[in-house]
Design a protein around this motif. Sequence first.
Motif, mmCIF file in Angstrom:
data_model
loop_
_atom_site.group_PDB
_atom_site.id
_atom_site.type_symbol
_atom_site.label_atom_id
_atom_site.label_comp_id
_atom_site.label_asym_id
_atom_site.label_seq_id
_atom_site.Cartn_x
_atom_site.Cartn_y
_atom_site.Cartn_z
ATOM 1 N N ILE A 87 -55.312 -36.605 31.476
ATOM 2 C CA ILE A 87 -56.617 -36.764 30.440
ATOM 3 C C ILE A 87 -57.130 -35.277 30.102
ATOM 4 O O ILE A 87 -57.495 -35.366 28.928
ATOM 5 N N GLY A 88 -56.673 -34.439 30.036
ATOM 6 C CA GLY A 88 -56.483 -33.046 29.168
ATOM 7 C C GLY A 88 -55.847 -33.390 27.619
ATOM 8 O O GLY A 88 -56.282 -32.830 27.475
ATOM 9 N N THR A 89 -54.868 -33.657 28.255
ATOM 10 C CA THR A 89 -54.270 -33.676 26.821
ATOM 11 C C THR A 89 -54.475 -34.666 25.921
ATOM 12 O O THR A 89 -54.614 -34.521 24.400
ATOM 13 N N MET A 90 -54.895 -35.957 26.221
ATOM 14 C CA MET A 90 -55.051 -36.802 25.695
ATOM 15 C C MET A 90 -56.933 -36.207 25.006
ATOM 16 O O MET A 90 -56.929 -37.199 24.108
ATOM 17 N N ILE A 91 -57.494 -35.592 25.662
ATOM 18 C CA ILE A 91 -59.209 -35.031 25.370
ATOM 19 C C ILE A 91 -58.513 -34.589 23.835
ATOM 20 O O ILE A 91 -59.049 -34.329 23.244
ATOM 21 N N SER A 92 -58.075 -33.423 23.847
ATOM 22 C CA SER A 92 -57.131 -32.183 22.898
ATOM 23 C C SER A 92 -56.657 -32.933 21.313
ATOM 24 O O SER A 92 -57.301 -32.652 20.329
ATOM 25 N N THR A 93 -55.808 -33.887 22.223
ATOM 26 C CA THR A 93 -55.249 -34.792 20.788
ATOM 27 C C THR A 93 -56.237 -35.478 19.994
ATOM 28 O O THR A 93 -56.176 -35.283 18.396
ATOM 29 N N PHE A 94 -57.486 -36.703 20.292
ATOM 30 C CA PHE A 94 -58.099 -36.619 20.286
ATOM 31 C C PHE A 94 -59.500 -35.875 19.002
ATOM 32 O O PHE A 94 -59.471 -36.033 17.959
ATOM 33 N N ILE A 95 -59.430 -34.721 20.036
ATOM 34 C CA ILE A 95 -60.287 -34.026 19.331
ATOM 35 C C ILE A 95 -59.759 -33.366 18.452
ATOM 36 O O ILE A 95 -60.709 -33.097 17.131
ATOM 37 N N VAL A 96 -58.455 -32.810 18.039
ATOM 38 C CA VAL A 96 -57.985 -32.534 17.148
ATOM 39 C C VAL A 96 -58.037 -33.438 15.633
ATOM 40 O O VAL A 96 -58.122 -32.762 15.230
ATOM 41 N N GLY A 97 -56.839 -34.309 16.300
ATOM 42 C CA GLY A 97 -56.897 -34.966 15.519
ATOM 43 C C GLY A 97 -57.948 -35.340 14.827
ATOM 44 O O GLY A 97 -58.049 -35.642 13.223
ATOM 45 N N TYR A 98 -59.416 -36.288 14.807
ATOM 46 C CA TYR A 98 -60.848 -36.739 14.563
ATOM 47 C C TYR A 98 -61.063 -35.359 13.609
ATOM 48 O O TYR A 98 -61.341 -35.903 12.963
ATOM 49 N N LEU A 99 -61.073 -33.711 14.374
ATOM 50 C CA LEU A 99 -61.865 -32.867 13.297
ATOM 51 C C LEU A 99 -60.516 -32.428 11.923
ATOM 52 O O LEU A 99 -61.274 -31.799 10.920
ATOM 53 N N VAL A 100 -59.810 -32.532 12.004
ATOM 54 C CA VAL A 100 -58.252 -32.640 11.209
ATOM 55 C C VAL A 100 -59.187 -33.671 10.446
ATOM 56 O O VAL A 100 -58.903 -33.511 9.089
ATOM 57 N N LEU A 101 -58.798 -34.891 10.491
ATOM 58 C CA LEU A 101 -59.620 -35.750 9.931
ATOM 59 C C LEU A 101 -60.906 -35.627 9.083
ATOM 60 O O LEU A 101 -60.973 -36.473 7.892
ATOM 61 N N ALA A 102 -61.638 -34.843 9.655
ATOM 62 C CA ALA A 102 -62.827 -34.602 8.958
ATOM 63 C C ALA A 102 -62.856 -33.665 7.805
ATOM 64 O O ALA A 102 -62.931 -33.992 6.862
ATOM 65 N N CYS A 313 -57.921 -23.677 10.131
ATOM 66 C CA CYS A 313 -59.369 -24.348 10.999
ATOM 67 C C CYS A 313 -58.349 -25.450 12.151
ATOM 68 O O CYS A 313 -58.859 -25.790 13.387
ATOM 69 N N ALA A 314 -57.225 -25.511 11.864
ATOM 70 C CA ALA A 314 -56.628 -26.119 13.624
ATOM 71 C C ALA A 314 -56.015 -24.585 14.580
ATOM 72 O O ALA A 314 -56.436 -25.484 16.197
ATOM 73 N N ILE A 315 -56.055 -23.627 14.293
ATOM 74 C CA ILE A 315 -57.180 -22.684 15.842
ATOM 75 C C ILE A 315 -57.425 -23.054 16.317
ATOM 76 O O ILE A 315 -57.998 -23.167 17.093
ATOM 77 N N LEU A 316 -58.473 -23.200 15.215
ATOM 78 C CA LEU A 316 -60.272 -23.191 15.997
ATOM 79 C C LEU A 316 -59.855 -24.341 16.289
ATOM 80 O O LEU A 316 -60.670 -24.349 17.437
ATOM 81 N N PHE A 317 -59.484 -25.454 16.270
ATOM 82 C CA PHE A 317 -59.684 -27.188 16.740
ATOM 83 C C PHE A 317 -58.814 -26.716 18.367
ATOM 84 O O PHE A 317 -59.304 -27.733 19.128
ATOM 85 N N CYS A 318 -58.084 -26.155 18.321
ATOM 86 C CA CYS A 318 -57.279 -26.241 19.389
ATOM 87 C C CYS A 318 -57.708 -25.298 20.298
ATOM 88 O O CYS A 318 -58.517 -25.523 21.678
ATOM 89 N N LEU A 319 -58.292 -24.044 19.585
ATOM 90 C CA LEU A 319 -59.415 -23.391 20.764
ATOM 91 C C LEU A 319 -60.640 -24.378 21.842
ATOM 92 O O LEU A 319 -60.792 -24.383 22.680
ATOM 93 N N LEU A 320 -61.238 -24.562 20.297
ATOM 94 C CA LEU A 320 -62.502 -25.981 20.962
ATOM 95 C C LEU A 320 -61.344 -27.296 21.516
ATOM 96 O O LEU A 320 -62.327 -27.269 22.971
ATOM 97 N N ALA A 321 -60.708 -27.748 21.288
ATOM 98 C CA ALA A 321 -60.357 -28.345 21.962
ATOM 99 C C ALA A 321 -59.999 -28.302 23.514
ATOM 100 O O ALA A 321 -59.783 -28.956 24.882
ATOM 101 N N ARG A 322 -59.345 -27.126 23.843
ATOM 102 C CA ARG A 322 -58.943 -26.461 24.848
ATOM 103 C C ARG A 322 -59.692 -25.933 25.937
ATOM 104 O O ARG A 322 -60.748 -27.113 27.246
ATOM 105 N N VAL A 323 -61.441 -25.456 25.310
ATOM 106 C CA VAL A 323 -62.583 -26.047 25.909
ATOM 107 C C VAL A 323 -62.813 -26.970 26.461
ATOM 108 O O VAL A 323 -63.183 -27.188 27.780
ATOM 109 N N PHE A 324 -62.988 -28.250 26.021
ATOM 110 C CA PHE A 324 -63.300 -30.017 25.974
ATOM 111 C C PHE A 324 -62.675 -30.693 27.023
ATOM 112 O O PHE A 324 -62.836 -31.019 27.810
#
Length: 331
Positions: A87-102, A313-324
């Motif tokens: 669950i955690g890896t899937m959440i992180s994947t989609f958060i990072v992926g869509y933030l990079v897309l944004a 941005c990638a570092i910040l997105f990874c940290l944010l995804a880790r929190v969520f």
Amino acid sequence: CVLSSYLIKKYKYYFIPESAATLMVGLLVGAIARVMDPSKAELDFLSFDPEFFFFLLLPPIIFEAGYTLRSKQFFRNIGTIVAYAVIGTMISTFIVGYLVLAIGKLGWIDIDTEDPMEALLFGALISAVDPVATLSIMGNPELHCDPLLYSLVFGESVLNDAVAIVLFRVFMRYYGAEKSTNMNVPAALGEFVVVSLGSVVVGVLIGLLCSLLFKKTLIRSYPSYEIGLLFLFAYASYALAEALELSGIMSLFFCGIILAHYNSYNLSEVSNGAAEVIFHSLAFTSETFVFLYMGMGLFTGRFSGWSPIFIICAILFCLLARVFNTFPVSA
């Protein structure tokens, strides 16, 4: 590198991990090599080779971790570990992926903004926790890391390899397709189950086969053969899983657990005492090479360009995804 690790242990400079010290040595070596105006052949020798990493450096690290694992602590928390890994890896994947897309749509980075699969491919690659870094930092006995915390983080880092493999394959299959948003979710879940269970089965079967061979033969009379055969069986579980397009990391990890639990009683007294020392030495040497090559890669890698904005941005997105993915799953 070995000397720097010795100095850290002797003077208890634990605010500098051994991996970080090795990385800095690699940076120094890479900088000196770049100043010396090396040839292409010399750069190739100093550059990080993925095949060299996956088939020579990684197996000793993962096998030693499985062989010396506190298995009771690991299996007692297997439900939580699986939740973090899946669950955690899937959440992180989609958060990072869509933030990079944004940020791609904002024009900050050069990425395909019409198809989200490219951003999600990056999310799947970057969201998997690195077992090498986990072992080199949290697995250090001098740091006295909490056994529960180490078990959860390392367990997740091993199991989420299968999740990352499946997600990457699914996104790659739909990358460039006309309707990339219509993913076959049941098929993806089925593929994840096959990769996970298949990897575990391969590792367990080869571990049991090795244990049976040691029990039914008198190979314990030749300690040097024992250690060599033990490692060859372990490497066979990794190679077979990779050949079957499964997770070699998971297969090798569970093979190590099985061999430690069932085969330690079949080893001679000499081999039983030497096995952990030899495997730990191999793992330490492999870890040293990994971080050394990572440091040298900053100067010797032939990169076509850098994007400081994307890196930050990638570092910040990874940290944010880790929190969520950590707090909701922990709750």
